[in-house]
Design an enzyme around this catalytic site. Sequence first.
Site, PDB file in Angstrom:
ATOM      1  N   GLU A 290      69.819  37.406 -30.125  1.00  0.00           N
ATOM      2  CA  GLU A 290      68.814  36.336 -30.228  1.00  0.00           C
ATOM      3  C   GLU A 290      68.786  35.745 -31.636  1.00  0.00           C
ATOM      4  O   GLU A 290      68.657  36.465 -32.615  1.00  0.00           O
ATOM      5  CB  GLU A 290      67.422  36.885 -29.887  1.00  0.00           C
ATOM      6  CG  GLU A 290      67.291  37.444 -28.470  1.00  0.00           C
ATOM      7  CD  GLU A 290      67.333  36.357 -27.399  1.00  0.00           C
ATOM      8  OE1 GLU A 290      67.243  35.159 -27.750  1.00  0.00           O
ATOM      9  OE2 GLU A 290      67.458  36.714 -26.210  1.00  0.00           O
TER      10      GLU A 290
ATOM     11  N   CYS B 109      59.566  41.357 -25.901  1.00  0.00           N
ATOM     12  CA  CYS B 109      60.767  41.366 -26.751  1.00  0.00           C
ATOM     13  C   CYS B 109      60.659  40.354 -27.888  1.00  0.00           C
ATOM     14  O   CYS B 109      60.934  40.663 -29.047  1.00  0.00           O
ATOM     15  CB  CYS B 109      62.018  41.077 -25.918  1.00  0.00           C
ATOM     16  SG  CYS B 109      62.388  42.405 -24.771  1.00  0.00           S
TER      17      CYS B 109
ATOM     18  N   HIS C  19      69.380  41.002 -26.260  1.00  0.00           N
ATOM     19  CA  HIS C  19      69.020  41.147 -24.845  1.00  0.00           C
ATOM     20  C   HIS C  19      70.258  41.543 -24.043  1.00  0.00           C
ATOM     21  O   HIS C  19      71.354  41.034 -24.293  1.00  0.00           O
ATOM     22  CB  HIS C  19      68.459  39.829 -24.295  1.00  0.00           C
ATOM     23  CG  HIS C  19      66.969  39.762 -24.300  1.00  0.00           C
ATOM     24  ND1 HIS C  19      66.271  38.735 -24.910  1.00  0.00           N
ATOM     25  CD2 HIS C  19      66.029  40.584 -23.742  1.00  0.00           C
ATOM     26  CE1 HIS C  19      64.973  38.946 -24.739  1.00  0.00           C
ATOM     27  NE2 HIS C  19      64.792  40.051 -24.038  1.00  0.00           N
TER      28      HIS C  19
END
Length: 194
Positions: free
Chosen positions: A79, A142, A164
Amino acid sequence: MKKLLITGFEPFGGEKINPSWEAVKLLPDEIGDFLLSKIEVPVVFGKTAETVIEKASEINPDAIICVGQAGGRNFVTPEMVAINLRFASISDNEGNQPKDIPCIEGCENALFSTLPVRKMAEAVSAEGIPCSVSYSAGTYVCNDLLYHVLEHYKNTETKACFIHVPFIPEQTEDKPSLPLATIAKALEIAIESI
Ligand code: PCA
């Protein structure tokens, strides 16, 4: 050696396992220059970040990588960014379901990951594992964890990111998935590439 704190999540949303923690558990204790500390964290707004930051305060890591499940994705996705927003379409594991409130009141709208997620994604896909940078970690636990960790370690020597991972085949019949060993390999390559 350098120190890496790597975290995976407990199951949530009716799942029996969470591939993030299952994959983290499979990792060797040393990868490249890093000595790993691994912890499983709860899926609870606020408590998750407290757990990670408390552990990090004990070990003072050079890097923190948090890993979570993104059911439905078919790629491993480091991310790029966390946004300062909580919106939960399902309750967390303690029944909290925030709707459009900040992760941290008064802080910046978004924070970028401080580990080289582009380089990590390129290294993993070069080994034939589906992996690409994601520009949204969502608005659930998250994203909240990544936002808190990035805010806490802003302008310090402790660098952080979030990765992820898809479902594993044991969790789904019709959604995309990757074998657990492939997910663990992707994490290992990503760490080696830092
Ligand atoms: N995935 C969720 C929270 C825990 C996990 O593994 C998320 O993407 O926010």
